[in-house]
Scaffold this active site. Structure first.
Site, PDB file in Angstrom:
ATOM      1  N   GLU A  83       0.858  -1.196   0.000  1.00 45.18           N
ATOM      2  CA  GLU A  83       0.000   0.000   0.000  1.00 45.18           C
ATOM      3  C   GLU A  83       0.883   1.231   0.000  1.00 45.18           C
ATOM      4  O   GLU A  83       1.884   1.280   0.712  1.00 45.18           O
ATOM      5  CB  GLU A  83      -0.898   0.080   1.248  1.00 45.18           C
ATOM      6  CG  GLU A  83      -1.961  -0.957   1.331  1.00 45.18           C
ATOM      7  CD  GLU A  83      -2.874  -0.767   2.549  1.00 45.18           C
ATOM      8  OE1 GLU A  83      -3.007   0.368   3.042  1.00 45.18           O
ATOM      9  OE2 GLU A  83      -3.433  -1.780   2.996  1.00 45.18           O
TER      10      GLU A  83
HETATM   11  P1  P53 Z   1      -7.609   5.618   4.917  1.00 46.06           P
HETATM   12  C1  P53 Z   1      -3.831   4.471   9.439  1.00 46.06           C
HETATM   13  C2  P53 Z   1      -2.506   4.709   9.123  1.00 46.06           C
HETATM   14  C3  P53 Z   1      -1.945   4.094   8.017  1.00 46.06           C
HETATM   15  C4  P53 Z   1      -2.711   3.232   7.240  1.00 46.06           C
HETATM   16  O1  P53 Z   1      -6.279   4.759   4.968  1.00 46.06           O
HETATM   17  C5  P53 Z   1      -4.022   2.979   7.579  1.00 46.06           C
HETATM   18  C6  P53 Z   1      -4.597   3.595   8.668  1.00 46.06           C
HETATM   19  C7  P53 Z   1      -6.015   3.355   9.036  1.00 46.06           C
HETATM   20  O2  P53 Z   1      -6.798   4.406   8.594  1.00 46.06           O
HETATM   21  O3  P53 Z   1      -4.808   2.101   6.926  1.00 46.06           O
HETATM   22  C8  P53 Z   1      -4.425   1.525   5.703  1.00 46.06           C
HETATM   23  O4  P53 Z   1      -8.605   4.798   4.195  1.00 46.06           O
HETATM   24  C9  P53 Z   1      -5.334   0.338   5.501  1.00 46.06           C
HETATM   25  C10 P53 Z   1      -6.367   0.543   4.435  1.00 46.06           C
HETATM   26  C11 P53 Z   1      -6.730   2.006   4.381  1.00 46.06           C
HETATM   27  C12 P53 Z   1      -5.502   2.770   3.915  1.00 46.06           C
HETATM   28  O5  P53 Z   1      -4.417   2.547   4.783  1.00 46.06           O
HETATM   29  O6  P53 Z   1      -7.950   5.849   6.337  1.00 46.06           O
HETATM   30  O7  P53 Z   1      -4.648  -0.871   5.307  1.00 46.06           O
HETATM   31  O8  P53 Z   1      -7.449  -0.305   4.705  1.00 46.06           O
HETATM   32  O9  P53 Z   1      -7.801   2.294   3.553  1.00 46.06           O
HETATM   33  C13 P53 Z   1      -5.716   4.257   3.801  1.00 46.06           C
HETATM   34  O10 P53 Z   1      -7.267   6.859   4.177  1.00 46.06           O
END
Ligand code: P53
Length: 476
Positions: free
Chosen positions: A374
């Site tokens: 990611e």
């Molecule tokens: P969203 C926090 C910090 C880093 C990654 O996040 C995180 C989170 C939780 O919010 O989550 C990951 O959608 C996760 C995904 C998520 C993505 O990062 O809050 O593995 O499910 O959607 C982005 O912007």
């Protein structure tokens, strides 16, 4: 000549609960994501007691990938994806989590989904537990504070490995298992571990206990995968936000080191099969009496992961304070703003160099293949009247990160398996439940209130990423 190896896994990443919708279709049970309302930046998502009338639950429909996956995967193929990271919604396979036999309709859905990927030569990369455990395991068992969950998870993992072993080679057990280091907030303990705390409960040891059971379950799953099919590769999945010292004052450095200990000991257990001594000493100092048995220690030692999957969005910074002489790290109070980097609209610190640093940090510590599963820029996109979205800011963010990733490979020699930017198609934000925090190359017509046609269209970044993949990272 590109330094990325042949077969480098360029692709995109999503999670079942954030895009599938179809929350009650095919016999699916209610997951923890199904009882979370929509929030916003600074407004936490509400975790309700079951599904309540009149509330907005964005994951129930999400972007309706459940019905539209064939068209969406066709677009991924057009982008040139070599792989596609998604998760299996545990509640499609075991709707309540504690059944003896799996739900065939759920298994068939993922057979069809993986076949559709393979039709285009896209390799599925699968996370087993991505913030979507069965809600029944929360209400009936207290979530991962209960040792029984180990058996339920391992049963689920074995069913998945057996069923999909010829379609899926790369697996991960628990998504961002270390998010729960942030245990003072309600979000991560609930999404990681199905934990709901009693008022006044000492949260920290509960988090460590839950994480321990997950690490044992993960190790048993790794072992099972090897027994089922030795060609399967099972990784961990860590949220990497490297913690920098705010200054070069020695105490700030110690504070940053301890912060790294508290956020990344999970990786030590996954990779080395045992707890780091600093954490055992910390448990003793705090008087945390955890249920860790000899059988658990054996399981951990026998289930070390094959690779390290990680997310990278931002870096953190911290500093020592006079009232904290032991440099204990508390994620809700210990972080400070880094004056050298910019922030996204959601306050995430944008730091491409931190990705190179993180790759080196992992490689220096563990010498295991790394997979960036990611990375991405959550931003507000504006769709023009002709339907176009000029998301140059997203291109700039991703290009800067890919440049640093390339230096880590070409100059520093880290072993990198692949790169799957987050939310390759717009989906529901995990942290806020919003639609307007978008990451995709593909725009989805839906807003925070759930309105929109769900029509898909290509953003400017679509053509850009297509060229990145086609040139194996040379054309940025
Ligand atoms: P969203 C926090 C910090 C880093 C990654 O996040 C995180 C989170 C939780 O919010 O989550 C990951 O959608 C996760 C995904 C998520 C993505 O990062 O809050 O593995 O499910 O959607 C982005 O912007």
């Amino acid at each position: 000549m590109s330094g990325f190896k042949a077969g480098f896994l360029w692709g995109g990443a999503v999670a079942a609960h954030q895009l599938e919708g179809g929350w009650q279709e095919g016999g699916k049970g209610v997951s923890v994501a199904d009882v979370m309302t929509a929030g916003a930046h600074g407004v936490p998502r509400e975790i309700t007691d079951g599904v309540l009338p009149g509330k907005n639950y964005p994951n129930h429909e999400a972007i309706d990938f459940y019905h539209r996956y064939k068209d969406d995967i066709k677009l991924f193929a057009e982008l040139g994806f070599k792989c596609f990271r998604t998760s299996i919604a545990w509640t499609r396979i075991f709707p309540n989590g504690d059944e003896q036999t799996p739900n065939e309709a759920g298994l068939q859905f993922y057979d069809d989904l993986f076949d559709e990927c393979l039709k285009y030569g896209i390799e599925p990369v699968v996370t087993l537990s991505h913030f979507e455990m069965p809600y029944h395991l929360v209400t009936g068992y207290g979530g991962w504070r209960n040792r029984k969950l180990i058996d339920f998870f391992v049963r689920f993992a074995k069913v998945a490995f057996e069923r999909y072993q010829h379609k899926v080679k790369y697996w991960m057990t628990f998504n961002e298992i270390n998010n729960q280091a942030n245990f003072h907030e309600d979000f991560a303990p609930f999404t990681n571990s199905g934990l709901k705390y009693q008022p006044g409960e000492d949260r920290e040891p509960v988090m460590y206990q839950a994480a321990h059971y997950e690490l044992v379950a993960s190790a048993l799953a790794v072992k099972a995968a090897r027994e089922i099919n030795p060609s399967l590769q099972v990784g961990c999945m860590i949220a990497m936000c490297p913690v920098y010292p705010l200054t070069c004052a020695p105490d700030d450095m110690m504070m940053a080191m301890n912060a790294m200990h508290r956020r990344y000991w999970f990786t030590d257990v996954h990779v080395r099969g045992k707890y780091p001594q600093h954490l055992l000493n910390y448990f003793a100092r705090r008087g945390f009496a955890l249920d860790i048995t000899d059988a658990d220690r054996t399981a951990l030692a026998q289930g070390c992961v094959d690779y390290i999957g990680f997310s990278y969005y931002m870096s953190f910074a911290t500093k020592a304070t006079a009232d904290n002489p032991r440099f204990d790290y508390d994620e809700t109070t210990s972080l400070v703003s880094n004056p050298y980097v910019q922030k996204s609209d959601w306050g995430w610190q944008i730091d491409p160099v931190g990705l190179r640093y993180s790759l080196n940090w992992f490689w220096d510590h563990y010498q295991l293949p790394l997979f960036i599963v990611e990375n991405g820029f959550g931003a507000i996109d504006v769709q023009e009247s002709d339907g176009s979205v000029n998301d140059q800011y997203r291109i700039d963010y991703l290009a800067a990160h890919i440049r640093e990733m390339k230096k880590a490979v070409e100059e520093d020699g880290v072993d990198l398996m692949g790169y799957t930017p987050w939310g390759c198609i717009d989906l529901v934000s995990a942290g806020t439940g919003e639609m307007k925090k978008r990451y995709g190359f593909i725009y989805v017509d839906k807003d925070n209130e759930g309105k929109g046609t769900l029509k898909r269209s290509k953003k400017k970044s679509f053509d850009w990423y297509q060229k990145v993949i086609a040139s194996n990272g040379e054309t940025l």
